[in-house]
Design a protein around this motif. Structure first.
Motif, PDB file in Angstrom:
ATOM      1  N   ASP A 113       0.824  -1.201   0.000  1.00  0.00           N
ATOM      2  CA  ASP A 113       0.000   0.000   0.000  1.00  0.00           C
ATOM      3  C   ASP A 113       0.864   1.258   0.000  1.00  0.00           C
ATOM      4  OD1 ASP A 113      -2.810   1.122   0.315  1.00  0.00           O
ATOM      5  OD2 ASP A 113      -1.808   2.031   2.041  1.00  0.00           O
ATOM      6  N   ASP A 128      -4.758   7.107 -14.114  1.00  0.00           N
ATOM      7  CA  ASP A 128      -6.015   6.381 -13.941  1.00  0.00           C
ATOM      8  C   ASP A 128      -5.782   4.884 -13.827  1.00  0.00           C
ATOM      9  OD1 ASP A 128      -5.058   6.207 -16.458  1.00  0.00           O
ATOM     10  OD2 ASP A 128      -7.003   6.404 -17.478  1.00  0.00           O
ATOM     11  N   GLN A 131      -4.567   4.250 -10.225  1.00  0.00           N
ATOM     12  CA  GLN A 131      -5.680   4.342  -9.287  1.00  0.00           C
ATOM     13  C   GLN A 131      -6.586   3.112  -9.354  1.00  0.00           C
ATOM     14  OE1 GLN A 131      -7.526   8.028 -10.407  1.00  0.00           O
ATOM     15  NE2 GLN A 131      -6.039   9.323  -9.295  1.00  0.00           N
ATOM     16  N   SER A 132      -6.827   2.621 -10.567  1.00  0.00           N
ATOM     17  CA  SER A 132      -7.661   1.430 -10.721  1.00  0.00           C
ATOM     18  C   SER A 132      -7.029   0.214 -10.046  1.00  0.00           C
ATOM     19  CB  SER A 132      -7.896   1.161 -12.204  1.00  0.00           C
ATOM     20  OG  SER A 132      -8.637  -0.032 -12.387  1.00  0.00           O
ATOM     21  N   HIS A 134      -4.909   0.282  -7.621  1.00  0.00           N
ATOM     22  CA  HIS A 134      -4.904   0.505  -6.179  1.00  0.00           C
ATOM     23  C   HIS A 134      -6.256   0.171  -5.561  1.00  0.00           C
ATOM     24  CE1 HIS A 134      -4.457   3.357  -2.543  1.00  0.00           C
ATOM     25  NE2 HIS A 134      -3.900   2.196  -2.265  1.00  0.00           N
ATOM     26  N   ARG A 135      -7.332   0.519  -6.227  1.00  0.00           N
ATOM     27  CA  ARG A 135      -8.667   0.181  -5.702  1.00  0.00           C
ATOM     28  C   ARG A 135      -8.884  -1.327  -5.688  1.00  0.00           C
ATOM     29  NH1 ARG A 135     -10.163   4.849  -8.790  1.00  0.00           N
ATOM     30  NH2 ARG A 135     -10.696   3.475 -10.544  1.00  0.00           N
ATOM     31  N   GLN A 138      -7.009  -2.735  -2.717  1.00  0.00           N
ATOM     32  CA  GLN A 138      -7.704  -2.496  -1.456  1.00  0.00           C
ATOM     33  C   GLN A 138      -8.905  -3.433  -1.292  1.00  0.00           C
ATOM     34  OE1 GLN A 138      -8.564   1.709  -1.731  1.00  0.00           O
ATOM     35  NE2 GLN A 138      -6.717   2.290  -0.595  1.00  0.00           N
ATOM     36  N   ALA A 139      -9.617  -3.715  -2.385  1.00  0.00           N
ATOM     37  CA  ALA A 139     -10.763  -4.627  -2.313  1.00  0.00           C
ATOM     38  C   ALA A 139     -10.312  -6.037  -1.963  1.00  0.00           C
ATOM     39  CB  ALA A 139     -11.517  -4.620  -3.636  1.00  0.00           C
ATOM     40  N   SER A 142      -9.305  -6.127   1.765  1.00  0.00           N
ATOM     41  CA  SER A 142     -10.495  -6.075   2.629  1.00  0.00           C
ATOM     42  C   SER A 142     -11.219  -7.411   2.628  1.00  0.00           C
ATOM     43  CB  SER A 142     -11.428  -4.966   2.144  1.00  0.00           C
ATOM     44  OG  SER A 142     -10.775  -3.702   2.162  1.00  0.00           O
TER      45      SER A 142
END
Length: 300
Positions: A113, A128, A131-132, A134-135, A138-139, A142
């Protein structure tokens, strides 16, 4: 040979183009890789030949050569740290994405991270895409965290309830995370559950399995009033055992002589003294043998 000749006698303004086409041609010609492709040596020559030209430090083609070369290194994380310290590809999103994926595979989520955060602060291009990824990262983290919490709560509920009859699991898939080795679980159910006192549970199990009308008693050497041990008594032979026939015997000889062993026939001697010189007369038969008259006349 054409690529090697072009690299040796190149006089243009973009030597990286030759190395890029050389690597792509090698990957297409040898899709399975191996020693025949010699891809690792080509990548090492390419990155060393262009390491002094800082104009390629922000070029995606040069970074791509470094990342492909990192797949042949023993520790790719050291290579990424070297690229970061030299400023190679620090403005490109591909460096941070590849670096974070290796850390995620080793379950170092915190460091992964941080790598994403540094790439976002530097606004690595394409932003972009970074960022994609990275999301999505994170998913995944989680989801794994929630699964770990659910497994922990299920184990606690199983320990609290405890009254439910456990079931033995067979042909189940082993769950392994990171570099941990998968071990086969040992699930004991029913009477096989380990008791606090293994000796007592073992004796209880034996007492439950044995019938009440057992027809034998267990000998205890410490108890004086226990049952007597049966003693075997010798019984006389009704008849002596028959001796083994020793007429055919093997003659002793060397085993490595290559000759076949012969069997000698030794007839049994009549019982009596072997040192006596007098022959024992045989008794006369009690009948007269039949002789033909013709044969008797010829003899006369």
């Amino acid at each position: 040979r054409e690529f090697e000749s072009e690299i040796r006698f190149y006089s243009g303004d973009d030597p990286l183009d030759v190395w890029d086409r050389y690597v792509k041609w090698t990957e297409q010609s040898f899709p399975q890789g191996g020693k025949e492709s010699n891809l690792a040596a080509i990548l090492e020559r390419a990155v060393k030949a262009l390491k002094d030209q800082q104009r390629y430090y922000k070029d995606p083609r040069y970074l791509n050569l470094w990342l492909k070369f990192g797949n042949f290194c023993n520790e790719p994380l050291d290579l990424y740290s070297y690229l970061h310290s030299q400023g190679i590809g620090t403005t490109l999103a591909l460096l941070y994405i590849t670096w974070a994926e290796v850390l995620e595979a080793r379950e170092n989520f915190k460091k992964a991270d941080l790598i994403f955060q540094e790439g976002l602060q530097r606004k690595a291009e394409p932003l972009d895409k970074l960022q994609s990824f990275h999301r999505l990262f994170q998913a995944r983290v989680s989801r794994q965290t929630l699964l770990g919490l659910e497994e922990t709560s299920d184990e606690q509920d199983t320990d609290l309830l405890g009254a439910a009859e456990p079931q033995r699991i067979s042909l189940a898939e082993l769950k392994v995370r990171g570099k941990k080795k998968g071990r086969v679980p040992i699930n004991r159910v029913g009477d096989a559950i380990k008791a606090p006192n293994p000796t007592g549970s073992f004796q209880t199990l034996i007492s439950q399995q044995l019938p009440s009308h057992a027809s034998f008693a267990v000998f205890d050497e410490n108890s004086a009033s226990g049952p007597e041990i049966p003693v075997l008594t010798s019984q006389p032979w009704m008849a002596p055992p028959a001796p083994r026939a020793k007429e055919n015997e093997l003659c002793a000889g060397p085993w490595n002589s290559g000759k076949m062993l012969t069997l000698t026939f030794r007839p049994q001697r009549p019982r009596g003294s072997a040192s006596s010189a007098t022959e024992v007369p045989y008794p006369l038969p009690s009948f007269t043998p039949y002789v033909e008259e013709l044969a008797q006349q010829q003899i006369m």
